[in-house]
Design a protein around this motif. Structure first.
Motif, mmCIF file in Angstrom:
data_model
loop_
_atom_site.group_PDB
_atom_site.id
_atom_site.type_symbol
_atom_site.label_atom_id
_atom_site.label_comp_id
_atom_site.label_asym_id
_atom_site.label_seq_id
_atom_site.Cartn_x
_atom_site.Cartn_y
_atom_site.Cartn_z
ATOM 1 N N THR A 107 131.218 -63.220 24.204
ATOM 2 C CA THR A 107 132.662 -63.233 25.004
ATOM 3 C C THR A 107 132.476 -61.853 26.207
ATOM 4 O O THR A 107 132.821 -62.021 27.254
ATOM 5 N N HIS A 108 131.896 -60.837 25.668
ATOM 6 C CA HIS A 108 131.725 -59.691 26.591
ATOM 7 C C HIS A 108 130.689 -60.123 27.726
ATOM 8 O O HIS A 108 130.918 -59.550 28.822
ATOM 9 N N LEU A 109 129.718 -60.793 27.280
ATOM 10 C CA LEU A 109 128.559 -60.975 28.276
ATOM 11 C C LEU A 109 129.246 -62.178 29.278
ATOM 12 O O LEU A 109 128.921 -61.645 30.534
ATOM 13 N N GLN A 110 130.009 -62.698 28.807
ATOM 14 C CA GLN A 110 130.640 -63.843 29.529
ATOM 15 C C GLN A 110 131.524 -62.998 30.617
ATOM 16 O O GLN A 110 131.538 -63.573 31.889
ATOM 17 N N HIS A 111 132.110 -62.303 30.201
ATOM 18 C CA HIS A 111 133.192 -61.359 31.009
ATOM 19 C C HIS A 111 132.362 -60.737 32.115
ATOM 20 O O HIS A 111 132.783 -60.632 33.267
ATOM 21 N N ASN A 112 131.269 -60.103 31.663
ATOM 22 C CA ASN A 112 130.331 -59.366 32.684
ATOM 23 C C ASN A 112 129.815 -60.203 33.749
ATOM 24 O O ASN A 112 129.793 -59.888 34.577
ATOM 25 N N ILE A 113 129.319 -61.417 33.246
ATOM 26 C CA ILE A 113 128.844 -62.205 33.999
ATOM 27 C C ILE A 113 129.745 -62.769 35.277
ATOM 28 O O ILE A 113 129.335 -62.779 36.382
ATOM 29 N N SER B 72 121.075 -58.781 37.045
ATOM 30 C CA SER B 72 121.905 -58.625 35.908
ATOM 31 C C SER B 72 122.513 -59.790 35.455
ATOM 32 O O SER B 72 122.454 -60.154 34.396
ATOM 33 N N ILE B 73 122.856 -60.501 36.481
ATOM 34 C CA ILE B 73 123.525 -61.878 35.876
ATOM 35 C C ILE B 73 122.596 -62.873 35.196
ATOM 36 O O ILE B 73 122.621 -63.455 34.364
ATOM 37 N N ALA B 74 121.202 -63.025 35.678
ATOM 38 C CA ALA B 74 120.186 -63.760 35.052
ATOM 39 C C ALA B 74 119.974 -62.990 33.830
ATOM 40 O O ALA B 74 119.623 -63.667 32.836
ATOM 41 N N ALA B 75 119.734 -61.663 33.681
ATOM 42 C CA ALA B 75 119.443 -61.089 32.128
ATOM 43 C C ALA B 75 120.673 -61.291 31.166
ATOM 44 O O ALA B 75 120.405 -61.842 30.234
ATOM 45 N N GLN B 76 121.820 -61.197 31.835
ATOM 46 C CA GLN B 76 123.007 -61.701 30.972
ATOM 47 C C GLN B 76 123.209 -63.059 30.629
ATOM 48 O O GLN B 76 123.487 -63.146 29.278
ATOM 49 N N ASP C 261 122.509 -67.164 26.580
ATOM 50 C CA ASP C 261 121.821 -68.282 25.900
ATOM 51 C C ASP C 261 121.249 -68.141 24.472
ATOM 52 O O ASP C 261 121.409 -69.020 23.681
ATOM 53 N N THR C 262 120.724 -66.979 24.345
ATOM 54 C CA THR C 262 119.911 -66.651 23.144
ATOM 55 C C THR C 262 121.192 -66.516 22.030
ATOM 56 O O THR C 262 120.970 -66.896 20.878
ATOM 57 N N LEU C 263 122.066 -65.651 22.524
ATOM 58 C CA LEU C 263 123.248 -65.641 21.314
ATOM 59 C C LEU C 263 123.748 -66.841 21.022
ATOM 60 O O LEU C 263 124.377 -67.006 19.740
#
Length: 399
Positions: A67-73, A177-181, A186-188
């Motif tokens: 959820t946090h990553l999706q928000h940052n993305i 950043s978007i690619a890394a996030q 996807d890994t998570l």
């Protein structure tokens, strides 16, 4: 299964009490075993419960990270979109500046040409009038102003170029950043799927072990009931022994009596009509024959259901005399070890007073004629029945 020997009541009750005690001991061992199994499964269920809770916590943690990553993305994508818009605006501003510079350069060039032409005309036409001097000065002033505007536009152009460069770098950083996030997200998600699959597996194991625990509890209740009944039976048997001992003492029964024949009344018999077969012992003498006889010691008329064969060699092998299936094989009080084999045409062959049962003999085993079923040191008691009748064993085999 018929009884093969009849003992005096007190001895029979004592043998029954001994068997009851054995059954109680065996049942208590079974109960202890079930209790140990229950404890093991209970511990395993607790461990499974802890593992499942840990997996749920891990899933919650992964969900929060996703959820946090999706928000940052999403934020970075919005920033990237704004930067792209800014980049387009900067490029448009740069183009306007460049167009203005080009326009001023064209005007200056035109003025320089006009100024040069004017100087040529002044040199040709003397004397110079005040208006000519003023006009020449205007040309020079305009040329200077144009140069200053070009310089200012160049400065503004440099600022816009720097902004364009900075914006491109920002866009590049945002894309990285978007690619890394996205990769991390996807890994998570894969980890989340694995954890959910593990929980499904753990829940299946939990259901299996819960079912086993229910089965063990049911078996434990059954064993407790059996133990309770055995204890009741034990108390009843002990009381019967005490009463029988009192009765025998009142009748002054002889103390040295061990056992007598199997029945005090004539039994129903049948004649064997099948083919002759082998004897259970290879070399023997007959100590007790089948049928009625008068016991001179106890002055009783008795009927022998079985015959007793005395082996001429010690530790003699006992062979099965007819093809059949083992239906009973265990030790019995007084009768020692007993094997019963079910044969064709409702015939049962009964081997008792065995000293050893062959290790291969198990209930349900199919045995052929001549198969070694056990050994005797000296005597073998052998009996044959057909349905509810007794057959003289000597009719089946020849000595």
């Amino acid at each position: 299964m018929k009884k093969f020997l009849l003992v005096f009541p007190c001895l029979l009750l004592g043998a029954n009490l001994q068997q009851i005690n054995k059954d109680i001991s065996a049942n208590q061992k079974k109960i202890q075993k079930k209790e140990n199994e229950k404890n093991q499964i209970t511990n395993l269920l607790q461990k499974l419960g802890i593992q499942i809770n840990e997996k749920y916590k891990k899933i919650q943690n992964i969900d929060l990270q996703i959820t946090h990553l999706q928000h940052n993305i999403s934020n970075n994508q919005n920033k990237n979109l704004n930067e792209e818009k800014s980049l387009v605006q900067y490029k448009n501003i740069l183009k306007d500046l460049q167009d203005k510079k080009q326009e001023i350069r064209q005007k200056i060039t035109k003025m320089l040409i006009n100024d040069a032409s004017f100087l040529i005309i002044l040199n040709q036409n003397n004397p110079v009038s005040p208006d000519d001097i003023i006009l020449q000065e205007i040309f020079r002033l305009l040329n200077k102003q144009g140069q200053e505007k070009i310089l200012l536009l160049s400065q503004q152009e440099a600022i816009i170029n720097q902004k364009i460069k900075d914006t491109k770098q920002t866009i590049e950083n945002l894309n990285s950043s978007i690619a890394a996030q996205t990769n991390r997200r996807d890994t998570l998600k894969l980890m989340l799927k694995e954890q959910k699959n593990l929980i499904k597996t753990l829940k299946k194991d939990l259901a299996i072990y819960n079912k086993k625990l229910e089965t063990i509890n049911a078996e434990r209740k059954s064993l407790d009931l059996i133990l309770s009944n055995l204890n009741i039976l034990k108390q009843k048997t002990q009381k019967e022994i005490e009463e029988e001992q009192k009765r025998q003492n009142a009748l002054e029964a002889p103390l040295e009596v061990k056992q007598i024949a199997s029945s005090y009344k004539t039994l129903s018999t049948a004649t064997y009509k099948g083919p002759k077969t082998i004897a259970p012992l290879e070399s023997f003498t007959i100590e007790q024959k089948f049928g009625p006889y008068f016991d001179p010691v106890y002055k009783l008329k008795v009927f022998n259901e079985s015959i007793i064969l005395v082996s001429k060699t010690p530790n003699a092998v006992v062979r099965n005399i007819l093809d059949g299936k083992v239906v009973y094989a265990k030790e019995v009080p007084i009768l020692k070890k007993v094997i019963i084999i079910e044969n064709a045409n409702g015939i049962h062959t009964i081997y008792s007073q065995l000293d050893k049962i062959a290790p291969t003999i198990k209930v349900g085993l199919k045995v052929q004629k001549g198969y070694i079923i056990g050994r005797v040191e000296q005597k073998l008691s052998f009996e044959v029945t057909q349905k509810d009748k007794h057959i003289n064993p000597l009719e089946i085999f020849q000595k």
